[in-house]
Design an enzyme around this catalytic site. Structure first.
Site: not given
Length: 483
Positions: A168, A199, A201, A204-205, A243, A277, A377
């Site tokens: 995904k 899709g 999150g 689908v996630g 990650e 990141c 971040e």
């Protein structure tokens, strides 16, 4: 308007069960340039079922067969390299001059292939055989900031291990995800071994995270989303590889080459418009040397040429979306409000760019550890420069973060610099800007993630371990795992 109306399930392009589409917005022109199919929970279920069926045969493929498959994927991928470069410029604003976004995936494929040639899937401890076997069906959720490479690192090690996959991609980079599925199709990946479901999150996630027939979920994205993935996966006790976010620190020791450290920090922090990141978004400089580094930081930041990512002379494109644009601007304003000193960049649009999600390369000094821009971040071209009194103080500031993805040290005394590097609580630490190595593990401490990707450690994320007893004679022919 480009059209990507299909998902890829069980070796075929297929429409979603419930026909839905979403638009991809070109961040340079602030207008839609493509429409992609949106799958849902039922499509994820179909993809997992196809991957489960395919696992029975693909998990028994020989190492030679898997190597040959990866070779075919490399050949087909490289034939589409220019298409990938143009596509990611349109969907996420990455300049075509940033060739690492396109050449890097092929390099990682070669590393995985070469590792297969020598990896001991069977070894021995005493008279016991220790086998490493493919873990099963793997759900791979990848982000938009490295739209091709992150997904490739996940899938190529999964295939190398003998696993089957449901991928995904981020909806922001769904077009390049579809092109990668086309590459795998042209390379002859067996039906069901690789499946692609676009899709949300939430739909689908979450389905993939909770699915009892998914044996591993690998997610790259924000720490907040990673926590949700981990919580959802816990119900079926599947392996989770995450990650997540980072707020990496670069400790510039007093004996460092200050100009080199400053220019490198800008280049590495603002690579990919700061959407990385591992970006060294906190630069820690001795309190007596702050004013010495500022001119180098400002000069290097102002060297970027912002503009259309499809132009070869552009070195920084827009950030990915209107939402990201607003978030970065809000954090720049917060930095100003909290008393940080703005030395270059800021809230205004770059000169001559009245359209597009462009952020000026921005540097703050006078940043203190409790300020928002030192802790959150930002994921944009914004650098916070903090001062420290001594090395113990620098390490305390650097490690006072929920994140621990990357770390950096500049200095001339190698023995001392290594001691400082060892003191950083981060998964990857680089000295004097040394490049990373695709054979070495990548991952984070603390809330920057769980598990490692790339190289031997990355392959082993996709392998289960089995001890077999009673075959002492056969074990003697295998390499020894421990002495």
């Amino acid at each position: 308007m480009r059209q990507y109306p299909h998902l890829y399930i069980d070796g075929r392009w297929t429409e979603p069960i419930e026909p839905r589409e979403t638009e991809l917005v070109d961040p340079t022109r602030e207008e839609a340039f493509a429409r992609v199919a949106m799958g849902g929970a039922a499509d994820a279920e179909r993809a997992v079922a196809a991957a489960r069926r395919a696992f029975e045969s693909f998990s028994t493929a020989s190492v030679a067969e898997r190597i040959a498959l990866i070779d075919r994927i490399i050949d087909v991928y490289e034939s589409h390299a220019d298409e990938f470069s143009e596509l990611i410029a349109r969907e996420v604003g990455i300049p075509i001059s940033n060739r690492a976004q396109v050449t890097g995936p092929a390099e990682h494929m070669r590393v995985a292939r070469d590792l297969l040639r020598e990896y001991p899937f069977e070894s021995r401890i005493g008279g016991a055989i220790v086998r490493r076997e493919p873990i099963g069906v793997c759900a791979l959720i990848s982000p938009w900031n490295w739209p091709v490479q992150t997904g490739v690192i996940k899938l190529i090690y999964g295939l190398a291990a003998g696993c089957t996959i449901v991928a995904k991609p981020s909806l922001n980079s769904a077009a390049s995800g579809a092109l990668m599925a086309q590459v795998l199709h042209e390379a002859g990946v067996p039906a069901g071994v690789f499946n692609l479901v676009n899709g949300t999150g939430r739909e689908v996630g979450d389905t993939l995270s909770r699915h009892p027939d998914v044996d591993l979920i690998s997610f790259t994205g924000s720490t907040a989303a990673g926590k949700q993935v981990g919580a959802a996966a816990a119900g079926t006790v599947k392996r989770v590889s995450l990650e997540l976010g980072g707020k990496s620190a670069n400790i510039v020791l007093p004996d460092a080459d200050l100009e080199r450290a400053a220019r490198w920090n800008i280049q590495r922090c603002f690579f990919n418009a700061g959407q990385s990141c591992h970006a060294p978004a906190r630069m820690l400089v001795h309190e007596s040397q702050i004013e010495q580094v500022v001119p180098f930081l400002v000069d290097e930041a102002r060297r970027y040429r912002l503009g259309d990512p499809l132009e070869g002379s552009t070195t920084m494109g827009p950030v990915v979306s209107a939402a990201q644009f607003k978030s970065i601007k809000d954090l720049i304003q917060t930095g100003i409000n909290e008393g940080a000193r703005l030395v270059t960049g800021g809230l205004e649009r770059p000169e001559g760019l009245d359209q597009g999600y462009f952020i000026q390369p921005t540097v703050f000094t006078g940043v203190t550890p409790e300020m928002t821009i030192a802790r959150e971040e930002i994921f944009g071209p914004v650098l916070s420069v903090l001062s420290y009194r001594d090395e113990e103080h620098a390490l305390r500031i650097a490690n006072d973060s929920p994140y621990g993805l990357g770390g950096y040290v500049f200095g001339s005394d190698r023995t001392n610099a290594r001691r400082v590097a060892n003191g950083l609580r981060a998964g990857r630490v680089s000295y004097n800007g040394a490049p990373t190595d695709s054979y070495t593990p990548m991952g984070g401490y603390k809330q920057s993630g769980i598990g490692r990707s790339m190289g031997r450690f990355g392959l082993e994320e996709y392998l289960e371990i089995k001890s077999v007893y009673g075959f002492e004679d056969e074990a003697q022919a295998l390499p020894t795992l421990f002495g």
